[in-house]
Scaffold this motif. Structure first.
Motif, mmCIF file in Angstrom:
data_model
loop_
_atom_site.group_PDB
_atom_site.id
_atom_site.type_symbol
_atom_site.label_atom_id
_atom_site.label_comp_id
_atom_site.label_asym_id
_atom_site.label_seq_id
_atom_site.Cartn_x
_atom_site.Cartn_y
_atom_site.Cartn_z
ATOM 1 N N ASP A 200 0.709 -1.160 -0.010
ATOM 2 C CA ASP A 200 0.181 0.046 0.066
ATOM 3 C C ASP A 200 0.975 1.277 -0.027
ATOM 4 N N GLY A 201 2.078 1.220 -0.340
ATOM 5 C CA GLY A 201 3.057 2.318 -0.295
ATOM 6 C C GLY A 201 4.271 2.165 -0.047
ATOM 7 N N THR A 202 5.327 2.986 0.061
ATOM 8 C CA THR A 202 6.529 2.967 0.460
ATOM 9 C C THR A 202 7.017 3.528 1.683
ATOM 10 N N VAL A 203 8.281 2.941 2.104
ATOM 11 C CA VAL A 203 8.746 3.616 3.408
ATOM 12 C C VAL A 203 10.373 3.859 3.214
ATOM 13 N N GLN A 204 10.831 5.180 3.374
ATOM 14 C CA GLN A 204 12.167 5.624 3.501
ATOM 15 C C GLN A 204 12.846 4.873 4.893
ATOM 16 N N SER A 205 14.185 4.543 4.609
ATOM 17 C CA SER A 205 14.860 3.970 5.596
ATOM 18 C C SER A 205 16.228 4.280 5.468
ATOM 19 N N GLU A 206 16.897 4.182 6.571
ATOM 20 C CA GLU A 206 18.553 4.431 6.843
ATOM 21 C C GLU A 206 19.061 2.870 7.343
#
Length: 208
Positions: A200-206
């Protein structure tokens, strides 16, 4: 007409050019003696040709007079008349034979036509054509239903194998910033920024 040192456009457009008036006079009035000699040569040549032709034709007439056609003309005419009569008899016999064959074929065609009446054949063909209509519609309906079933099965296979369906089952796709896919933890290091795609979407991560 002009002088040798004078040139006008007429000199280049004329059929014949004379450099001086005297030369023009010579061109206009040729030598009378030369003309008479030319006429004499032509007269002698014409006389020789006429004499040779007369001699050739006389020899041809003499040779024709010695042939059998002129020696026995009556016999030649009788022979030609006999050949003509024979050809006429042959033509009459061939004509009668051809006419008899045509009459026999016509009688055979008439008999076949009576045995195979066109109206009955046409009625039979129409009945067969009318019976083919429902059969064609049924076959079309069966074929259409089969194709729809196969299309639905293919669509279901595509849905199950599509990446969207896999993501709905809890899986995710991890990409680097340049858009390349991460397939192993060895491909990233601390501090890399990643983009994780879910259903259902995207997640930005480090990476830490």
């Amino acid at each position: 007409v002009g002088h040798e040192i004078d040139f006008t456009i007429a000199d280049f457009a004329a059929d014949l050019r004379a450099p001086t008036p005297s030369a023009a006079a010579e061109l206009i009035a040729p030598d009378t003696a030369e003309l008479q000699r030319g006429f004499e040569r032509l007269r002698q040549r014409l006389q020789r040709c006429a004499t040779a032709e007369i001699t050739r034709q006389r020899q041809h007439v003499v040779s024709l007079g010695r042939t059998a056609l002129f020696q026995t003309p009556r016999a030649r005419l009788d022979d030609a008349a006999q050949r003509l009569d024979h050809a006429a008899d042959t033509l009459r016999r061939c004509s009668r034979a051809a006419l008899d064959r045509a009459r026999q074929k016509l009688r055979a065609f008439a008999t076949a036509l009576r045995e195979h009446r066109p109206d009955q054949q046409l009625l039979l063909r129409r009945q067969r054509l009318a019976a083919l209509g429902p059969q064609l519609r049924q076959a079309y309906a069966r074929s259409l239903a089969e194709r729809r079933h196969r299309l639905a099965a293919a669509m279901e296979k595509l849905r199950l194998l599509s990446p969207e369906a896999i993501l709905t089952r809890g899986y995710a796709l991890v990409h680097r910033q340049d858009g390349s896919l991460v397939r192993s933890v060895t491909e990233v290091k601390a501090g890399d920024l990643l983009k994780t795609r879910l259903a259902d979407g995207t997640v930005q991560s480090e990476v830490r």
